[in-house]
Design a protein around this motif. Structure first.
Motif, PDB file in Angstrom:
ATOM      1  N   UNK A 101       0.807  -1.218   0.000  1.00  0.00           N
ATOM      2  CA  UNK A 101       0.000   0.000   0.000  1.00  0.00           C
ATOM      3  C   UNK A 101       0.841   1.270   0.000  1.00  0.00           C
ATOM      4  N   UNK A 102       2.091   1.165  -0.427  1.00  0.00           N
ATOM      5  CA  UNK A 102       2.997   2.320  -0.382  1.00  0.00           C
ATOM      6  C   UNK A 102       2.411   3.527  -1.096  1.00  0.00           C
ATOM      7  N   UNK A 103       1.733   3.314  -2.196  1.00  0.00           N
ATOM      8  CA  UNK A 103       1.171   4.431  -2.951  1.00  0.00           C
ATOM      9  C   UNK A 103       0.067   5.159  -2.213  1.00  0.00           C
ATOM     10  N   UNK A 104      -0.625   4.467  -1.324  1.00  0.00           N
ATOM     11  CA  UNK A 104      -1.725   5.093  -0.594  1.00  0.00           C
ATOM     12  C   UNK A 104      -1.217   5.983   0.534  1.00  0.00           C
ATOM     13  N   UNK A 105       0.011   5.761   0.964  1.00  0.00           N
ATOM     14  CA  UNK A 105       0.547   6.523   2.092  1.00  0.00           C
ATOM     15  C   UNK A 105       0.605   8.015   1.809  1.00  0.00           C
ATOM     16  N   UNK A 106       0.984   8.381   0.602  1.00  0.00           N
ATOM     17  CA  UNK A 106       1.056   9.801   0.255  1.00  0.00           C
ATOM     18  C   UNK A 106      -0.281  10.480   0.361  1.00  0.00           C
ATOM     19  N   UNK A 148       0.173   2.242  21.581  1.00  0.00           N
ATOM     20  CA  UNK A 148       0.298   3.454  20.773  1.00  0.00           C
ATOM     21  C   UNK A 148       1.598   3.439  19.957  1.00  0.00           C
ATOM     22  N   UNK A 149       2.613   2.764  20.453  1.00  0.00           N
ATOM     23  CA  UNK A 149       3.879   2.689  19.730  1.00  0.00           C
ATOM     24  C   UNK A 149       3.754   1.916  18.419  1.00  0.00           C
ATOM     25  N   UNK A 150       2.727   1.113  18.288  1.00  0.00           N
ATOM     26  CA  UNK A 150       2.507   0.381  17.040  1.00  0.00           C
ATOM     27  C   UNK A 150       2.295   1.370  15.895  1.00  0.00           C
ATOM     28  N   UNK A 151       1.670   2.496  16.179  1.00  0.00           N
ATOM     29  CA  UNK A 151       1.524   3.549  15.154  1.00  0.00           C
ATOM     30  C   UNK A 151       2.891   4.047  14.701  1.00  0.00           C
ATOM     31  N   UNK A 152       3.783   4.241  15.656  1.00  0.00           N
ATOM     32  CA  UNK A 152       5.125   4.702  15.314  1.00  0.00           C
ATOM     33  C   UNK A 152       5.871   3.645  14.500  1.00  0.00           C
ATOM     34  N   UNK A 153       5.712   2.399  14.889  1.00  0.00           N
ATOM     35  CA  UNK A 153       6.346   1.312  14.149  1.00  0.00           C
ATOM     36  C   UNK A 153       5.823   1.282  12.716  1.00  0.00           C
ATOM     37  N   UNK A 154       4.515   1.433  12.549  1.00  0.00           N
ATOM     38  CA  UNK A 154       3.932   1.450  11.203  1.00  0.00           C
ATOM     39  C   UNK A 154       4.493   2.604  10.384  1.00  0.00           C
ATOM     40  N   UNK A 155       4.658   3.753  11.008  1.00  0.00           N
ATOM     41  CA  UNK A 155       5.227   4.914  10.309  1.00  0.00           C
ATOM     42  C   UNK A 155       6.653   4.611   9.858  1.00  0.00           C
ATOM     43  N   UNK A 156       7.432   4.004  10.731  1.00  0.00           N
ATOM     44  CA  UNK A 156       8.806   3.645  10.370  1.00  0.00           C
ATOM     45  C   UNK A 156       8.834   2.606   9.252  1.00  0.00           C
ATOM     46  N   UNK A 157       7.944   1.623   9.328  1.00  0.00           N
ATOM     47  CA  UNK A 157       7.905   0.584   8.301  1.00  0.00           C
ATOM     48  C   UNK A 157       7.532   1.145   6.929  1.00  0.00           C
ATOM     49  N   UNK A 158       6.769   2.228   6.908  1.00  0.00           N
ATOM     50  CA  UNK A 158       6.349   2.812   5.646  1.00  0.00           C
ATOM     51  C   UNK A 158       7.232   3.942   5.157  1.00  0.00           C
ATOM     52  N   UNK A 159       8.243   4.295   5.928  1.00  0.00           N
ATOM     53  CA  UNK A 159       9.118   5.409   5.545  1.00  0.00           C
ATOM     54  C   UNK A 159      10.086   4.973   4.444  1.00  0.00           C
ATOM     55  N   UNK A 165      10.846   1.896  -6.341  1.00  0.00           N
ATOM     56  CA  UNK A 165      10.213   0.789  -7.055  1.00  0.00           C
ATOM     57  C   UNK A 165      10.061  -0.392  -6.092  1.00  0.00           C
ATOM     58  N   UNK A 166       9.462  -1.475  -6.579  1.00  0.00           N
ATOM     59  CA  UNK A 166       9.177  -2.643  -5.736  1.00  0.00           C
ATOM     60  C   UNK A 166      10.441  -3.199  -5.077  1.00  0.00           C
ATOM     61  N   UNK A 167      11.511  -3.348  -5.834  1.00  0.00           N
ATOM     62  CA  UNK A 167      12.753  -3.915  -5.282  1.00  0.00           C
ATOM     63  C   UNK A 167      13.324  -3.016  -4.190  1.00  0.00           C
ATOM     64  N   UNK A 168      13.304  -1.721  -4.414  1.00  0.00           N
ATOM     65  CA  UNK A 168      13.828  -0.802  -3.400  1.00  0.00           C
ATOM     66  C   UNK A 168      12.945  -0.798  -2.159  1.00  0.00           C
ATOM     67  N   UNK A 169      11.625  -0.852  -2.348  1.00  0.00           N
ATOM     68  CA  UNK A 169      10.723  -0.921  -1.184  1.00  0.00           C
ATOM     69  C   UNK A 169      11.008  -2.165  -0.360  1.00  0.00           C
ATOM     70  N   UNK A 170      11.252  -3.296  -1.039  1.00  0.00           N
ATOM     71  CA  UNK A 170      11.570  -4.540  -0.329  1.00  0.00           C
ATOM     72  C   UNK A 170      12.869  -4.379   0.477  1.00  0.00           C
ATOM     73  N   UNK A 171      13.888  -3.798  -0.148  1.00  0.00           N
ATOM     74  CA  UNK A 171      15.181  -3.625   0.523  1.00  0.00           C
ATOM     75  C   UNK A 171      15.062  -2.674   1.709  1.00  0.00           C
ATOM     76  N   UNK A 172      14.365  -1.562   1.513  1.00  0.00           N
ATOM     77  CA  UNK A 172      14.176  -0.593   2.606  1.00  0.00           C
ATOM     78  C   UNK A 172      13.395  -1.242   3.743  1.00  0.00           C
ATOM     79  N   UNK A 173      12.366  -2.003   3.392  1.00  0.00           N
ATOM     80  CA  UNK A 173      11.557  -2.663   4.411  1.00  0.00           C
ATOM     81  C   UNK A 173      12.388  -3.658   5.217  1.00  0.00           C
TER      82      UNK A 173
END
Length: 191
Positions: A101-106, A148-159, A165-173
């Motif tokens: 859902x990376x595109x929806x984050x923006x 509440x920290x789960x929200x912060x974790x989600x933010x970090x996971x989506x940063x 692209x897909x490969x870079x998102x996988x590597x960053x994740x």
């Protein structure tokens, strides 16, 4: 904050909403957030009017997709059982959802009303709260974490996904998860 009891809906209304969410998820993934909403309605097999009866605009539709995904994550997490390691399973599935859902984050970052995000945030915390508590009780994660920290974790996971692209998102994740896991470990007690 409690939510009002849902109204009883006709089966076709429930079906149309689910079809619109599935179609939006697929169309946004294939064509990006600027995809025509008519394409979503067409893919869902409904008219444009039906789409707008369910969702006022693109942002509301994107939020509904994310809320449905978090609700699904909550159900899948509960199905994993009571093992303390379920919290890590939850975090891995959350990371996968963030990649998908990376595109929806923006779009979500641009939500004008902070209250519009409250149900999404609440569902996310509820989905991870029990697994977090079990992992803490087993000594697998630090005791000072709160739901509440789960929200912060989600933010970090989506940063770091913007423009990736897909490969870079996988590597960053993967790197983000490695850093997070280190930060989640229990800390020695101060003497």
């Amino acid at each position: 904050m409690s939510r009002p009891a849902p109204k009883t809906l006709r089966k076709d209304v429930i079906h149309n909403r689910a079809a619109l969410l599935d179609a939006a998820r697929a169309v946004f993934a294939d064509h990006g957030l600027d995809a025509p909403l008519d394409l979503i309605a067409e893919k869902a097999g409904v008219g444009r009017g039906t789409l707008y009866r369910h969702f006022a605009d693109r942002t509301e539709l994107a939020l509904a997709v994310l809320e449905a995904d978090v609700a699904d994550l909550g159900r899948r997490t509960a199905d994993q059982g009571e093992a303390p390691e379920t919290f890590f399973w939850f975090l891995d599935r959350l990371a996968e959802d963030m990649i998908r859902n990376a595109g929806l984050a923006g779009l979500v970052r641009n939500v004008r009303s902070p209250d519009a995000l409250t149900p999404l945030r609440q569902s996310l915390m509820e989905a991870g709260a029990a697994p977090l508590a079990r992992a803490q009780a087993a000594g697998l994660v630090r005791k000072d974490l709160r739901p509440m920290d789960i929200r912060l974790i989600a933010t970090l996971l989506g940063a770091g996904f913007q423009g990736a692209d897909e490969a870079e998102r996988q590597a960053v994740s993967q790197r983000t998860r490695a850093l997070l896991m280190d930060g989640l470990r229990p800390r020695p007690e101060a003497s």
